[in-house]
Scaffold this motif. Structure first.
Motif, PDB file in Angstrom:
ATOM      1  N   SER A 190      27.922  63.482  60.991  1.00 36.00           N
ATOM      2  CA  SER A 190      27.692  62.968  59.645  1.00 36.00           C
ATOM      3  C   SER A 190      28.869  62.083  59.270  1.00 36.00           C
ATOM      4  O   SER A 190      29.985  62.302  59.727  1.00 36.00           O
ATOM      5  CB  SER A 190      27.614  64.116  58.637  1.00 36.00           C
TER       6      SER A 190
ATOM      7  N   ILE B 127      29.215  63.717  49.382  1.00 36.81           N
ATOM      8  CA  ILE B 127      29.745  65.022  48.979  1.00 36.81           C
ATOM      9  C   ILE B 127      30.499  64.803  47.684  1.00 36.81           C
ATOM     10  O   ILE B 127      31.251  63.830  47.556  1.00 36.81           O
ATOM     11  CB  ILE B 127      30.612  65.655  50.094  1.00 36.81           C
TER      12      ILE B 127
ATOM     13  N   GLY C 231      24.787  66.155  50.465  1.00 39.36           N
ATOM     14  CA  GLY C 231      23.420  65.869  50.885  1.00 39.36           C
ATOM     15  C   GLY C 231      23.320  64.569  51.658  1.00 39.36           C
ATOM     16  O   GLY C 231      24.114  63.645  51.450  1.00 39.36           O
ATOM     17  N   PHE C 232      22.333  64.515  52.549  1.00 42.42           N
ATOM     18  CA  PHE C 232      22.116  63.303  53.350  1.00 42.42           C
ATOM     19  C   PHE C 232      21.567  62.181  52.470  1.00 42.42           C
ATOM     20  O   PHE C 232      20.742  62.430  51.576  1.00 42.42           O
ATOM     21  CB  PHE C 232      21.107  63.578  54.467  1.00 42.42           C
TER      22      PHE C 232
ATOM     23  N   SER D 175      31.400  75.528  48.899  1.00 39.57           N
ATOM     24  CA  SER D 175      31.846  74.151  49.152  1.00 39.57           C
ATOM     25  C   SER D 175      31.324  73.223  48.058  1.00 39.57           C
ATOM     26  O   SER D 175      30.519  73.640  47.211  1.00 39.57           O
ATOM     27  CB  SER D 175      31.341  73.708  50.527  1.00 39.57           C
TER      28      SER D 175
ATOM     29  N   GLU E 255      19.837  69.664  43.497  1.00 40.91           N
ATOM     30  CA  GLU E 255      20.386  70.968  43.905  1.00 40.91           C
ATOM     31  C   GLU E 255      20.772  71.863  42.742  1.00 40.91           C
ATOM     32  O   GLU E 255      20.639  73.075  42.819  1.00 40.91           O
ATOM     33  CB  GLU E 255      21.579  70.757  44.850  1.00 40.91           C
TER      34      GLU E 255
ATOM     35  N   PRO F 290      25.648  68.324  61.359  1.00 40.48           N
ATOM     36  CA  PRO F 290      24.986  69.010  62.470  1.00 40.48           C
ATOM     37  C   PRO F 290      24.903  68.125  63.710  1.00 40.48           C
ATOM     38  O   PRO F 290      24.934  68.605  64.820  1.00 40.48           O
ATOM     39  CB  PRO F 290      23.595  69.330  61.903  1.00 40.48           C
TER      40      PRO F 290
ATOM     41  N   ILE G  28      36.659  67.447  54.346  1.00 41.66           N
ATOM     42  CA  ILE G  28      36.914  66.597  53.182  1.00 41.66           C
ATOM     43  C   ILE G  28      36.641  67.350  51.874  1.00 41.66           C
ATOM     44  O   ILE G  28      37.209  67.018  50.832  1.00 41.66           O
ATOM     45  CB  ILE G  28      36.138  65.257  53.281  1.00 41.66           C
ATOM     46  N   ALA G  29      35.823  68.417  51.941  1.00 43.06           N
ATOM     47  CA  ALA G  29      35.599  69.250  50.747  1.00 43.06           C
ATOM     48  C   ALA G  29      36.927  69.850  50.294  1.00 43.06           C
ATOM     49  O   ALA G  29      37.202  69.967  49.085  1.00 43.06           O
ATOM     50  CB  ALA G  29      34.615  70.370  51.088  1.00 43.06           C
TER      51      ALA G  29
ATOM     52  N   ALA H 158      25.067  60.078  60.531  1.00 46.47           N
ATOM     53  CA  ALA H 158      24.172  60.050  59.366  1.00 46.47           C
ATOM     54  C   ALA H 158      25.024  60.080  58.093  1.00 46.47           C
ATOM     55  O   ALA H 158      25.873  60.959  57.949  1.00 46.47           O
ATOM     56  CB  ALA H 158      23.240  61.257  59.395  1.00 46.47           C
TER      57      ALA H 158
ATOM     58  N   GLN I  93      25.301  77.727  50.792  1.00 47.53           N
ATOM     59  CA  GLN I  93      23.989  77.859  51.417  1.00 47.53           C
ATOM     60  C   GLN I  93      23.970  79.225  52.088  1.00 47.53           C
ATOM     61  O   GLN I  93      25.027  79.754  52.452  1.00 47.53           O
ATOM     62  CB  GLN I  93      23.792  76.764  52.481  1.00 47.53           C
TER      63      GLN I  93
ATOM     64  N   VAL J 122      26.346  60.993  54.587  1.00 48.98           N
ATOM     65  CA  VAL J 122      26.193  62.163  53.699  1.00 48.98           C
ATOM     66  C   VAL J 122      27.122  61.990  52.496  1.00 48.98           C
ATOM     67  O   VAL J 122      28.292  61.637  52.676  1.00 48.98           O
ATOM     68  CB  VAL J 122      26.601  63.472  54.433  1.00 48.98           C
TER      69      VAL J 122
ATOM     70  N   TRP K 257      32.264  63.864  60.365  1.00 51.98           N
ATOM     71  CA  TRP K 257      32.104  65.320  60.460  1.00 51.98           C
ATOM     72  C   TRP K 257      31.126  65.563  61.599  1.00 51.98           C
ATOM     73  O   TRP K 257      30.030  64.993  61.592  1.00 51.98           O
ATOM     74  CB  TRP K 257      31.583  65.860  59.120  1.00 51.98           C
TER      75      TRP K 257
ATOM     76  N   MET L 126      30.801  61.440  56.115  1.00 47.56           N
ATOM     77  CA  MET L 126      30.956  62.024  54.785  1.00 47.56           C
ATOM     78  C   MET L 126      31.609  61.016  53.835  1.00 47.56           C
ATOM     79  O   MET L 126      32.677  60.478  54.129  1.00 47.56           O
ATOM     80  CB  MET L 126      31.853  63.271  54.828  1.00 47.56           C
TER      81      MET L 126
ATOM     82  N   GLN M 200      35.063  60.688  55.878  1.00 44.79           N
ATOM     83  CA  GLN M 200      35.454  61.377  57.103  1.00 44.79           C
ATOM     84  C   GLN M 200      34.252  61.519  58.034  1.00 44.79           C
ATOM     85  O   GLN M 200      33.125  61.675  57.569  1.00 44.79           O
ATOM     86  CB  GLN M 200      36.013  62.752  56.714  1.00 44.79           C
TER      87      GLN M 200
HETATM   88  N1  LIG Z   1      33.236  68.022  55.879  1.00 44.65           N
HETATM   89  C1  LIG Z   1      32.931  68.692  54.796  1.00 44.65           C
HETATM   90  O1  LIG Z   1      33.808  68.996  53.979  1.00 44.65           O
HETATM   91  C2  LIG Z   1      31.517  69.115  54.534  1.00 44.65           C
HETATM   92  C3  LIG Z   1      30.508  68.694  55.371  1.00 44.65           C
HETATM   93  N2  LIG Z   1      29.186  68.983  55.084  1.00 44.65           N
HETATM   94  C4  LIG Z   1      28.166  68.488  56.014  1.00 44.65           C
HETATM   95  O2  LIG Z   1      27.200  67.738  55.311  1.00 44.65           O
HETATM   96  C5  LIG Z   1      25.943  67.968  55.894  1.00 44.65           C
HETATM   97  C6  LIG Z   1      24.850  67.723  54.882  1.00 44.65           C
HETATM   98  O3  LIG Z   1      24.966  68.577  53.767  1.00 44.65           O
HETATM   99  P1  LIG Z   1      23.706  69.439  53.248  1.00 44.65           P
HETATM  100  O4  LIG Z   1      24.066  69.928  51.906  1.00 44.65           O
HETATM  101  O5  LIG Z   1      23.326  70.433  54.284  1.00 44.65           O
HETATM  102  O6  LIG Z   1      22.554  68.326  53.193  1.00 44.65           O
HETATM  103  P2  LIG Z   1      21.200  68.305  52.290  1.00 44.65           P
HETATM  104  O7  LIG Z   1      21.486  68.840  50.940  1.00 44.65           O
HETATM  105  O8  LIG Z   1      20.648  66.912  52.395  1.00 44.65           O
HETATM  106  O9  LIG Z   1      20.234  69.357  52.967  1.00 44.65           O
HETATM  107  C7  LIG Z   1      20.003  69.433  54.350  1.00 44.65           C
HETATM  108  C8  LIG Z   1      18.538  69.159  54.617  1.00 44.65           C
HETATM  109  O10 LIG Z   1      18.303  67.769  54.485  1.00 44.65           O
HETATM  110  C9  LIG Z   1      17.302  67.340  55.414  1.00 44.65           C
HETATM  111  N3  LIG Z   1      17.842  66.128  56.084  1.00 44.65           N
HETATM  112  C10 LIG Z   1      17.672  64.871  55.625  1.00 44.65           C
HETATM  113  N4  LIG Z   1      18.273  63.967  56.442  1.00 44.65           N
HETATM  114  C11 LIG Z   1      18.835  64.657  57.440  1.00 44.65           C
HETATM  115  C12 LIG Z   1      19.627  64.293  58.601  1.00 44.65           C
HETATM  116  N5  LIG Z   1      19.928  63.019  58.871  1.00 44.65           N
HETATM  117  N6  LIG Z   1      20.083  65.275  59.400  1.00 44.65           N
HETATM  118  C13 LIG Z   1      19.804  66.567  59.135  1.00 44.65           C
HETATM  119  N7  LIG Z   1      19.070  66.988  58.053  1.00 44.65           N
HETATM  120  C14 LIG Z   1      18.581  66.042  57.214  1.00 44.65           C
HETATM  121  C15 LIG Z   1      16.993  68.549  56.293  1.00 44.65           C
HETATM  122  O11 LIG Z   1      15.793  69.104  55.819  1.00 44.65           O
HETATM  123  C16 LIG Z   1      18.141  69.503  56.028  1.00 44.65           C
HETATM  124  O12 LIG Z   1      17.739  70.849  56.120  1.00 44.65           O
HETATM  125  C17 LIG Z   1      25.995  69.415  56.394  1.00 44.65           C
HETATM  126  O13 LIG Z   1      25.201  69.569  57.513  1.00 44.65           O
HETATM  127  C18 LIG Z   1      27.453  69.637  56.711  1.00 44.65           C
HETATM  128  O14 LIG Z   1      27.662  69.546  58.099  1.00 44.65           O
HETATM  129  C19 LIG Z   1      28.838  69.688  53.967  1.00 44.65           C
HETATM  130  C20 LIG Z   1      29.811  70.145  53.108  1.00 44.65           C
HETATM  131  C21 LIG Z   1      31.225  69.950  53.362  1.00 44.65           C
END
Ligand SMILES: NC(=O)C1=CN([C@@H]2O[C@H](COP(=O)(O)OP(=O)(O)OC[C@H]3O[C@@H](n4cnc5c(N)ncnc54)[C@H](O)[C@@H]3O)[C@@H](O)[C@H]2O)C=CC1
Ligand SMILES: [Mg+2]
Length: 371
Positions: A289, A221, A248-249, A244, A267, A286, A349-350, A217, A235, A219, A283, A291, A281
């Motif tokens: 993703s 950042i 967002g997705f 971090s 946000e 969940p 990547i953050a 998916a 969060q 995302v 990731w 990124m 990258q």
């Molecule tokens: N590698 C890195 O450095 C980082 C990775 N991340 C990843 O990015 C992901 C997304 O960031 P968030 O701020 O949480 O996203 P976000 O701000 O979009 O909020 C998450 C919410 O979006 C909704 N959503 C929409 N599409 C979705 C999908 N395809 N899968 C799951 N939920 C979806 C859900 O309601 C979920 O609770 C995180 O789950 C995390 O694993 C986040 C920060 C740093």
């Protein structure tokens, strides 16, 4: 007889377009070539190591028989309920990579049919041309396996802080592919079981004819800066003290730029400008993703954050000094030590965005004669 073949000598394997040969010797040559190729021994002067490796992997993805052969001489990363197996070394921990033959023996010792090795998924190939696979043995006794394998299964988020940086993408890919297969066993159109190919690069529903490929998916950042400070958020589910970059997705139909503007507005209630792409990258959380990381700025006169409390517990501006210190901080056990401000591990990547921002700040401070 004129044929498109590959001329094979004892020392060298060089492509040539047209060669004269009898039918039998061509057949023999092609068989040798097929054998050598499946053993990954074919060398070619015209292809770089990288290109031949990619071509080899491409073939393993498509050819079930070749992939089964490769598994026999390959290495397997073992997971238990998606936690990778690590082994202690003199300097820390590393991902355990087991020879297929050794793994078969271990499986027999813990009372399991060794043929479950064939359920492994193809991950890649080392620069020594060893094919790599991943296998989840979550239905077996964890401690018996740990004992036999002389290692321990560690939650992947924790493992990112323990294993050498270059091993992290492989550990992530191994988990992501296992999870995708575990959660895509049925066709969403017919409800019938889907069947994997040997490498695990897709699953097919024979009833509907639909082919399913592993998905990520997208995302966004973004590290937002006001020129001298950067904005980080947390969060409620984050470990204590960890902040971090905003993420967002992407919504259906959105560009990266649109998603990024929207996420920051949603946000923290700010409008960003000067988007600059940094990198991307995979990731594994969940559920895999992709990124896409950028830097962005806000007008230094408009930095008041208005937090969406449904998404974020906190969002704050951090100084250069705070960031450089946090980049050195490792996570602490909150039961024993008070939480300090820290950031995602170097593989995330953050962390890369923060390193880039700190380097940029350091440079501009030097230019302005600041320390
Ligand atoms: N590698 C890195 O450095 C980082 C990775 N991340 C990843 O990015 C992901 C997304 O960031 P968030 O701020 O949480 O996203 P976000 O701000 O979009 O909020 C998450 C919410 O979006 C909704 N959503 C929409 N599409 C979705 C999908 N395809 N899968 C799951 N939920 C979806 C859900 O309601 C979920 O609770 C995180 O789950 C995390 O694993 C986040 C920060 C740093
Ligand atoms: Mg978010």
């Amino acid at each position: 007889m004129l044929l498109d073949v590959v001329t094979i000598t004892e020392k060298d394997y060089t492509p040539c377009s047209k060669a004269n040969s009898s039918k039998d010797s061509v057949k023999h040559m092609l068989q040798s070539f097929k054998y050598l190729f499946s053993c990954n021994l074919v060398l070619s002067r015209s292809l770089s190591g990288y290109v031949s490796r990619m071509r080899y992997l491409m073939r393993l993805k498509e050819d079930d028989e070749a992939c089964r052969e490769a598994l026999k001489s390959g290495k397997v990363l073992l997971y238990h309920k998606l936690s990778p197996l690590l082994r202690k070394t003199s300097s820390g921990y590393k991902l355990a990579s087991l020879k297929t033959s050794d793994l078969e023996q271990i499986l027999e010792k813990v009372g399991k049919d060794k043929h479950i090795v064939n359920e492994s998924f193809l991950l890649g190939c080392t620069d020594k041309d060893e094919p790599q696979f991943s296998l989840d043995v979550g239905d077996l006794d964890r401690s018996a396996l740990e004992q036999e394998c002389r290692g321990m299964f560690v939650d992947l988020r924790k493992a990112f802080f323990m294993i050498p940086g270059p091993e992290s993408p492989l550990a992530a890919k191994g988990q992501a592919l296992l999870r995708w297969h575990q959660t895509n066993c049925f066709c969403s159109a017919t409800g019938q079981p889907t069947v994997r190919n040997q490498s695990g690069s897709f699953r097919v529903c024979h009833s509907s004819g639909i082919t399913y490929y592993p998905k990520m998916a997208p995302v966004v950042i973004v590290l937002v800066s006001d020129g001298s400070r950067c904005l980080l958020a947390r969060q409620a589910m984050f470990p204590p003290g960890m902040y971090s970059a905003l993420s967002g997705f992407c919504d259906m139909g959105e560009s990266v730029e649109e998603a990024l503007h929207r996420e920051v507005a949603e946000e923290v209630g700010l409008e960003v400008e000067n988007l600059q792409y940094s990198g991307s990258q995979h990731w594994p959380f969940p559920q895999s993703s992709f990124m896409l990381a950028c830097h962005a700025t806000v007008n230094p006169d408009k930095t008041q954050v208005n937090i969406d409390k449904a998404e974020l517990e906190d969002a704050r501006w951090f100084t250069y000094e705070e960031i450089t210190e946090a980049l050195q901080n490792l996570p602490r056990d909150p039961r024993r030590e008070p939480p300090v401000f820290w950031v995602p591990p170097s593989y995330a990547i953050a962390n890369q965005l923060l390193q880039e921002w700190a380097n940029h700040q350091q440079l501009s401070r030097k230019l302005h004669g600041l320390k």
